[in-house]
Design an enzyme around this catalytic site. Structure first.
Site, mmCIF file in Angstrom:
data_model
loop_
_atom_site.group_PDB
_atom_site.id
_atom_site.type_symbol
_atom_site.label_atom_id
_atom_site.label_comp_id
_atom_site.label_asym_id
_atom_site.label_seq_id
_atom_site.Cartn_x
_atom_site.Cartn_y
_atom_site.Cartn_z
ATOM 1 N N ARG A 24 11.003 -6.459 15.844
ATOM 2 C CA ARG A 24 11.480 -5.825 14.609
ATOM 3 C C ARG A 24 10.474 -4.853 14.026
ATOM 4 O O ARG A 24 10.820 -3.972 13.253
ATOM 5 C CB ARG A 24 11.793 -6.887 13.547
ATOM 6 C CG ARG A 24 12.841 -7.879 13.956
ATOM 7 C CD ARG A 24 12.866 -9.052 12.996
ATOM 8 N NE ARG A 24 11.574 -9.769 13.092
ATOM 9 C CZ ARG A 24 11.194 -10.716 12.256
ATOM 10 N NH1 ARG A 24 11.960 -11.079 11.245
ATOM 11 N NH2 ARG A 24 10.037 -11.321 12.408
ATOM 12 N N GLU A 29 -0.261 -8.924 5.497
ATOM 13 C CA GLU A 29 -0.663 -9.219 4.123
ATOM 14 C C GLU A 29 -1.814 -8.275 3.804
ATOM 15 O O GLU A 29 -2.920 -8.452 4.302
ATOM 16 C CB GLU A 29 -1.103 -10.667 4.005
ATOM 17 C CG GLU A 29 -1.440 -11.090 2.594
ATOM 18 C CD GLU A 29 -1.800 -12.560 2.539
ATOM 19 O OE1 GLU A 29 -3.014 -12.859 2.581
ATOM 20 O OE2 GLU A 29 -0.877 -13.394 2.485
ATOM 21 N N ASP A 48 -1.585 0.196 -9.571
ATOM 22 C CA ASP A 48 -1.337 0.810 -8.268
ATOM 23 C C ASP A 48 -0.902 2.245 -8.490
ATOM 24 O O ASP A 48 -0.082 2.529 -9.370
ATOM 25 C CB ASP A 48 -0.216 0.084 -7.513
ATOM 26 C CG ASP A 48 -0.670 -1.212 -6.863
ATOM 27 O OD1 ASP A 48 -1.855 -1.572 -6.974
ATOM 28 O OD2 ASP A 48 0.178 -1.878 -6.242
ATOM 29 N N ASN A 49 -1.452 3.159 -7.683
ATOM 30 C CA ASN A 49 -1.076 4.569 -7.719
ATOM 31 C C ASN A 49 -0.568 4.955 -6.339
ATOM 32 O O ASN A 49 -1.083 4.474 -5.327
ATOM 33 C CB ASN A 49 -2.281 5.446 -8.066
ATOM 34 C CG ASN A 49 -2.860 5.095 -9.419
ATOM 35 O OD1 ASN A 49 -2.149 4.859 -10.373
ATOM 36 N ND2 ASN A 49 -4.176 5.051 -9.484
ATOM 37 N N ARG A 60 -6.401 16.346 -2.245
ATOM 38 C CA ARG A 60 -6.382 15.715 -3.564
ATOM 39 C C ARG A 60 -7.792 15.190 -3.815
ATOM 40 O O ARG A 60 -8.289 14.357 -3.084
ATOM 41 C CB ARG A 60 -5.354 14.591 -3.619
ATOM 42 C CG ARG A 60 -3.921 15.092 -3.420
ATOM 43 C CD ARG A 60 -2.934 13.941 -3.505
ATOM 44 N NE ARG A 60 -1.586 14.374 -3.235
ATOM 45 C CZ ARG A 60 -0.692 14.710 -4.169
ATOM 46 N NH1 ARG A 60 -1.017 14.658 -5.442
ATOM 47 N NH2 ARG A 60 0.525 15.069 -3.820
ATOM 48 N N HIS A 63 -12.023 13.089 -7.121
ATOM 49 C CA HIS A 63 -11.834 12.591 -8.478
ATOM 50 C C HIS A 63 -12.623 11.309 -8.756
ATOM 51 O O HIS A 63 -12.919 10.540 -7.854
ATOM 52 C CB HIS A 63 -10.348 12.280 -8.719
ATOM 53 C CG HIS A 63 -9.445 13.444 -8.487
ATOM 54 N ND1 HIS A 63 -8.196 13.315 -7.942
ATOM 55 C CD2 HIS A 63 -9.612 14.768 -8.719
ATOM 56 C CE1 HIS A 63 -7.616 14.501 -7.849
ATOM 57 N NE2 HIS A 63 -8.465 15.405 -8.314
ATOM 58 N N LYS A 73 -11.650 1.484 -5.998
ATOM 59 C CA LYS A 73 -10.343 1.793 -5.395
ATOM 60 C C LYS A 73 -10.203 1.125 -4.032
ATOM 61 O O LYS A 73 -11.169 1.014 -3.282
ATOM 62 C CB LYS A 73 -10.181 3.301 -5.212
ATOM 63 C CG LYS A 73 -10.195 4.062 -6.513
ATOM 64 C CD LYS A 73 -10.115 5.563 -6.304
ATOM 65 C CE LYS A 73 -10.122 6.272 -7.651
ATOM 66 N NZ LYS A 73 -10.082 7.722 -7.518
ATOM 67 N N HIS A 120 -13.646 10.373 -5.169
ATOM 68 C CA HIS A 120 -12.759 10.116 -4.039
ATOM 69 C C HIS A 120 -11.758 11.243 -3.874
ATOM 70 O O HIS A 120 -11.266 11.805 -4.850
ATOM 71 C CB HIS A 120 -12.001 8.797 -4.266
ATOM 72 C CG HIS A 120 -10.927 8.570 -3.256
ATOM 73 N ND1 HIS A 120 -9.586 8.730 -3.556
ATOM 74 C CD2 HIS A 120 -10.998 8.242 -1.947
ATOM 75 C CE1 HIS A 120 -8.881 8.485 -2.466
ATOM 76 N NE2 HIS A 120 -9.711 8.187 -1.480
ATOM 77 N N TYR A 133 -3.046 3.491 -3.604
ATOM 78 C CA TYR A 133 -4.353 2.946 -3.896
ATOM 79 C C TYR A 133 -4.315 2.087 -5.149
ATOM 80 O O TYR A 133 -3.679 2.401 -6.129
ATOM 81 C CB TYR A 133 -5.460 3.997 -3.938
ATOM 82 C CG TYR A 133 -5.240 5.200 -4.813
ATOM 83 C CD1 TYR A 133 -5.858 5.301 -6.043
ATOM 84 C CD2 TYR A 133 -4.438 6.247 -4.389
ATOM 85 C CE1 TYR A 133 -5.683 6.410 -6.842
ATOM 86 C CE2 TYR A 133 -4.252 7.363 -5.172
ATOM 87 C CZ TYR A 133 -4.876 7.441 -6.398
ATOM 88 O OH TYR A 133 -4.687 8.545 -7.192
ATOM 89 N N ASP A 144 -11.461 11.389 -17.247
ATOM 90 C CA ASP A 144 -11.184 11.952 -15.933
ATOM 91 C C ASP A 144 -12.254 12.972 -15.561
ATOM 92 O O ASP A 144 -12.695 13.753 -16.395
ATOM 93 C CB ASP A 144 -9.813 12.626 -15.985
ATOM 94 C CG ASP A 144 -9.255 12.944 -14.627
ATOM 95 O OD1 ASP A 144 -9.566 12.214 -13.676
ATOM 96 O OD2 ASP A 144 -8.507 13.930 -14.517
ATOM 97 N N LYS A 170 -5.919 22.048 -11.221
ATOM 98 C CA LYS A 170 -7.065 21.268 -11.724
ATOM 99 C C LYS A 170 -8.165 21.162 -10.671
ATOM 100 O O LYS A 170 -9.349 21.343 -10.970
ATOM 101 C CB LYS A 170 -6.573 19.873 -12.131
ATOM 102 C CG LYS A 170 -7.666 18.875 -12.474
ATOM 103 C CD LYS A 170 -7.061 17.519 -12.763
ATOM 104 C CE LYS A 170 -7.874 16.434 -12.146
ATOM 105 N NZ LYS A 170 -7.342 15.101 -12.312
ATOM 106 N N ASP A 171 -7.779 20.877 -9.431
ATOM 107 C CA ASP A 171 -8.777 20.691 -8.377
ATOM 108 C C ASP A 171 -9.448 21.992 -7.960
ATOM 109 O O ASP A 171 -10.567 21.975 -7.452
ATOM 110 C CB ASP A 171 -8.149 20.014 -7.156
ATOM 111 C CG ASP A 171 -7.808 18.549 -7.421
ATOM 112 O OD1 ASP A 171 -8.222 18.015 -8.460
ATOM 113 O OD2 ASP A 171 -7.123 17.946 -6.570
#
Length: 185
Positions: A24, A29, A48-49, A60, A63, A73, A120, A133, A144, A170-171
Site C-alpha cells: 500500500r 511516526e 506547525d507551518n 525561502r 529567516h 525548527k 533557516h 516545519y 521577524d 521581503k527576501d
C-alpha cells in the site's frame, strides 16, 4: 526506532524515523515527544507551518526570529525536494557565519532539527514541493528577521543563480550578515 546524526555544525541534527512499507505504501511516526527527548531534543513544538512552492528554484529564507521569540525548527518535506540551509548566527559559536546544506526529499523521510540561533532557508529542487516545519515558539512579526540568501560572505552553493531564484519581495531586501548586528550571543 529513530536514527539521529549530527552534521558539520553538531547542534544541527538529521533525523530519520523508521518507515514500515508494504504494497500500500508506508507508515512512519515522524514525531513523538518522548522519543525525541530520549535523543536529546527536548523542545515543546507549539506551531506547525507548511509551505507549497510551485516552481523549481523557489528560495525561502534565510529567516529567523529574534529573542524572546527565537524558534527551534524541525523540517521535513512532504512532497518534492529541497536544499535546506541553516546559518549559525550565534556570536559565541565557533561556527558563527558558517552553514550546513542538506538535501531533503519526500522519498527519504529524513528531517532536520535546527536549534535557536540559526537562520533557516531552502531552495526547491522539484516542482510542487511541500515543506512542513514544527517550531517551538509562535510566529511574532515584530521579531521577524533574516539574512540575504545570496550573501557572498556565507559561501552557500545554491542550486540557482540570483537571476533564476524565485523570491518574495521581503527576501530580496534582507541584509547581509555583516549588516545584521548581534542577534544571538
Amino acid at each position: 526506532m529513530l536514527e539521529l546524526r549530527s552534521l558539520a555544525i553538531p547542534d544541527v541534527k538529521v533525523i530519520r524515523p523508521d518507515r514500515f512499507s508494504d504494497a500500500r505504501g508506508y507508515f512512519s511516526e515522524t514525531f513523538q515527544r518522548s522519543t525525541f527527548a530520549e535523543k536529546g531534543i527536548l523542545h515543546d513544538f507549539v506551531q506547525d507551518n507548511q509551505s507549497s512552492s510551485n516552481r523549481i528554484g523557489t528560495v525561502r529564507g534565510l529567516h529567523f526570529q529574534r529573542p524572546p521569540f527565537a524558534q527551534a525548527k524541525l523540517i521535513r518535506v512532504l512532497s518534492g525536494a529541497i536544499l535546506d540551509i541553516a546559518v549559525d548566527l550565534r556570536r559565541s559559536s565557533p561556527s558563527f557565519g558558517k552553514h550546513i546544506a542538506i538535501q531533503l526529499d519526500s522519498e527519504s523521510g529524513e528531517q532536520v532539527f535546527i536549534p535557536k540561533g540559526f537562520a533557516h532557508g531552502f531552495c526547491t529542487l522539484q516542482p510542487n514541493t511541500v515543506v512542513l516545519y514544527k517550531v517551538d515558539q509562535v510566529y511574532a512579526p515584530s521579531h521577524d528577521g533574516g539574512v540575504y540568501w545570496a550573501d557572498p560572505a556565507l559561501k552557500i552553493e545554491w542550486p540557482v543563480t540570483t537571476s533564476e531564484a524565485q523570491l518574495s519581495p521581503k527576501d530580496e531586501i534582507l541584509p547581509a550578515l555583516n549588516q545584521l548586528g548581534c542577534v544571538f550571543d
